[in-house]
Design a protein around this motif. Structure first.
Motif, mmCIF file in Angstrom:
data_model
loop_
_atom_site.group_PDB
_atom_site.id
_atom_site.type_symbol
_atom_site.label_atom_id
_atom_site.label_comp_id
_atom_site.label_asym_id
_atom_site.label_seq_id
_atom_site.Cartn_x
_atom_site.Cartn_y
_atom_site.Cartn_z
ATOM 1 N N GLU A 1 -86.701 37.106 -77.461
ATOM 2 C CA GLU A 1 -88.044 37.156 -76.857
ATOM 3 C C GLU A 1 -88.324 38.531 -76.235
ATOM 4 N N ALA A 2 -87.982 39.558 -76.987
ATOM 5 C CA ALA A 2 -88.157 40.924 -76.488
ATOM 6 C C ALA A 2 -89.579 41.443 -76.656
ATOM 7 N N PHE A 3 -90.378 40.773 -77.483
ATOM 8 C CA PHE A 3 -91.770 41.189 -77.677
ATOM 9 C C PHE A 3 -92.673 40.295 -76.837
ATOM 10 N N VAL A 4 -93.453 40.928 -75.968
ATOM 11 C CA VAL A 4 -94.312 40.172 -75.048
ATOM 12 C C VAL A 4 -95.720 40.755 -75.081
ATOM 13 N N PHE A 5 -96.668 39.973 -74.630
ATOM 14 C CA PHE A 5 -98.051 40.445 -74.540
ATOM 15 C C PHE A 5 -98.403 40.754 -73.094
ATOM 16 N N LYS A 6 -98.943 41.956 -72.890
ATOM 17 C CA LYS A 6 -99.426 42.368 -71.585
ATOM 18 C C LYS A 6 -100.869 42.824 -71.736
ATOM 19 N N GLN A 7 -101.765 42.135 -71.067
ATOM 20 C CA GLN A 7 -103.197 42.430 -71.154
ATOM 21 C C GLN A 7 -103.665 42.453 -72.613
ATOM 22 N N GLY A 8 -103.161 41.491 -73.374
ATOM 23 C CA GLY A 8 -103.587 41.351 -74.761
ATOM 24 C C GLY A 8 -102.934 42.303 -75.738
ATOM 25 N N LYS A 9 -102.009 43.145 -75.282
ATOM 26 C CA LYS A 9 -101.348 44.127 -76.139
ATOM 27 C C LYS A 9 -99.860 43.795 -76.272
ATOM 28 N N LEU A 10 -99.353 43.964 -77.489
ATOM 29 C CA LEU A 10 -97.933 43.698 -77.733
ATOM 30 C C LEU A 10 -97.090 44.825 -77.152
ATOM 31 N N ARG A 11 -96.083 44.463 -76.370
ATOM 32 C CA ARG A 11 -95.201 45.438 -75.746
ATOM 33 C C ARG A 11 -93.739 45.045 -75.977
ATOM 34 N N LEU A 12 -92.861 46.012 -75.812
ATOM 35 C CA LEU A 12 -91.425 45.795 -75.949
ATOM 36 C C LEU A 12 -90.821 45.675 -74.554
ATOM 37 N N SER A 13 -90.078 44.599 -74.316
ATOM 38 C CA SER A 13 -89.503 44.358 -72.990
ATOM 39 C C SER A 13 -88.047 44.809 -72.951
ATOM 40 N N PRO A 14 -87.482 44.944 -71.740
ATOM 41 C CA PRO A 14 -86.072 45.337 -71.595
ATOM 42 C C PRO A 14 -85.096 44.316 -72.176
ATOM 43 N N LEU A 15 -85.577 43.147 -72.585
ATOM 44 C CA LEU A 15 -84.697 42.140 -73.183
ATOM 45 C C LEU A 15 -84.218 42.543 -74.572
ATOM 46 N N CYS A 16 -84.820 43.571 -75.154
ATOM 47 C CA CYS A 16 -84.460 44.030 -76.500
ATOM 48 C C CYS A 16 -82.977 44.413 -76.551
ATOM 49 N N THR A 17 -82.275 43.931 -77.576
ATOM 50 C CA THR A 17 -80.849 44.229 -77.751
ATOM 51 C C THR A 17 -80.608 45.327 -78.777
ATOM 52 N N GLN A 18 -81.668 45.903 -79.341
ATOM 53 C CA GLN A 18 -81.587 46.993 -80.319
ATOM 54 C C GLN A 18 -80.868 46.576 -81.602
ATOM 55 N N CYS A 19 -80.929 45.302 -81.947
ATOM 56 C CA CYS A 19 -80.213 44.836 -83.139
ATOM 57 C C CYS A 19 -80.913 45.238 -84.432
ATOM 58 N N GLY A 20 -82.236 45.400 -84.395
ATOM 59 C CA GLY A 20 -82.988 45.806 -85.581
ATOM 60 C C GLY A 20 -83.338 44.669 -86.519
ATOM 61 N N ALA A 21 -83.020 43.426 -86.154
ATOM 62 C CA ALA A 21 -83.256 42.286 -87.041
ATOM 63 C C ALA A 21 -84.727 42.067 -87.345
ATOM 64 N N CYS A 22 -85.606 42.569 -86.484
ATOM 65 C CA CYS A 22 -87.051 42.373 -86.653
ATOM 66 C C CYS A 22 -87.697 43.394 -87.580
ATOM 67 N N MET A 23 -87.037 44.504 -87.826
ATOM 68 C CA MET A 23 -87.667 45.642 -88.502
ATOM 69 C C MET A 23 -88.147 45.336 -89.912
ATOM 70 N N GLY A 24 -87.362 44.548 -90.644
ATOM 71 C CA GLY A 24 -87.711 44.260 -92.028
ATOM 72 C C GLY A 24 -88.948 43.403 -92.183
ATOM 73 N N ALA A 25 -89.394 42.803 -91.085
ATOM 74 C CA ALA A 25 -90.564 41.931 -91.139
ATOM 75 C C ALA A 25 -91.872 42.678 -90.893
#
Length: 339
Positions: free
Chosen positions: A41-65
């Motif tokens: 759950e590293a991607f969150v919405f702040k004021q309607g905009k997608l942001r990256l949170s500190p929960l990101c583990t830098q695994c890269g599993a999301c990149m291919g999508a």
């Protein structure tokens, strides 16, 4: 370039380029592919905009999508993967050594890797215990993409395939990816490369004639119904310039090689005239970004407002003027006629 850094979220070596994110730039877009691929759950919405949170583990599993390549990982690139295949006799891909999670590679990138002309092996045996692979979701996505890549390359009459390792490989002497590539404190990710650039480049050297294939997940086609009123909004809001007009704006053009399948054109069309369709496509059209005519408009001057409009037959009055006259017909009744 300094201004661009203001729109980049970073956690260590991983970055989200918010300027390239469809969800941030287009209000009608509802893309959640990166969120769906993230187990933390590293991607969150702040004021309607997608942001990256500190929960990101830098695994890269999301990149291919990500269809726009708005996600990047310092030290990783498709070109490095291609170079690795070129120098290895029996290329083995695993989420160790010089590679992040194999979920970082999209279908078209696996296709480009396979078209280097070598059989490739993927090691997924550690996915079962991986913290990023909750419910086997990441492993399943990787396998589906690889299966599709194998199918696509097979349609090109190539024999190379990507297979899955049945036993763990010998321990590599190379250190893990994140030990080899520590992101510097200051770095700006490069502007994302056009999606499917490498695949189209290799197809230009592979294809010698037209080759029609069934639909694949990265090949998108469109159709437009006759009720299109030439409002031009689909062209204005297309993020990849897959939709355009000819010089006199009488023909609406579509380039399959540029379409990323975001669906923004369909969401924004008030007439619901433009739709995605699944049909055979010519890979020459894809590789060379050839344009096809989706709609030809007969432009005429409206007798009422004197503006050009897409004429569909009958009286030469544009839809806006015709609707206004119909809705406000009482306004045009003479005072003598009202008694």
């Amino acid at each position: 370039m300094l201004e661009r850094t203001l729109y980049i979220d970073r956690v260590g070596a991983f970055a989200l380029d918010r300027l390239s994110c469809l969800r941030n730039e287009y209000a009608n877009n509802a893309c959640t592919l990166c969120q769906d691929a993230c187990a933390h759950e590293a991607f969150v919405f702040k004021q309607g905009k997608l942001r990256l949170s500190p929960l990101c583990t830098q695994c890269g599993a999301c990149m291919g999508a990500c269809p726009t390549k708005a996600l990047s990982l310092y030290g990783h690139s498709l070109q490095k993967a291609l170079d690795f295949v070129k120098k290895e006799d029996a290329p083995l891909f695993a989420c160790k050594g010089e590679m992040p999670c194999l979920g970082a590679l999209s279908v078209d990138e696996w296709c480009a890797i396979l078209l280097e002309g070598k059989n490739v092996t993927c090691h997924l045996l550690e996915c079962a215990t991986c913290e990023h692979n909750r419910g086997s979701a990441v492993e399943q996505r990787i396998r589906v993409r690889i299966d599709e890549a194998n199918d696509f390359v097979g349609k090109l009459h190539k024999r190379e395939r990507i297979s899955f390792a049945s036993q763990k490989p010998k321990e590599s002497t190379r250190r893990a990816f994140f030990e080899r590539f520590i992101a510097p404190s200051k770095f700006v990710p490069s502007v994302p490369e056009a999606p499917r650039f490498e695949l189209k480049k290799v197809l230009k050297t592979t294809l010698s004639a037209s080759l029609r294939v069934e639909p694949f997940s990265f090949l998108h086609t469109k159709e437009i119904a006759q009720n299109c009123d030439n409002c031009k909004e689909c062209v204005q809001f297309c993020p990849s310039q897959a939709l355009s007009y000819n010089h006199d704006q009488t023909e609406l053009l579509f380039q399959m090689g540029k379409c990323i399948g975001c669906g923004i054109c369909e969401d924004i069309c008030k007439k619901e005239a433009i739709t995605s369709v699944k049909k055979e496509v010519d890979l020459i059209d894809f590789a060379y970004d050839r344009a096809i005519v989706l709609m030809h408009h007969d432009l005429q001057v409206c007798l009422t407002c004197k503006c050009a409009f897409s004429y569909k037959g009958g009286e030469k009055v544009c839809e806006r003027c015709a609707s206004f006259e119909k809705e406000h017909a009482q306004m045009f009744v003479l005072a003598s006629q009202s008694h």
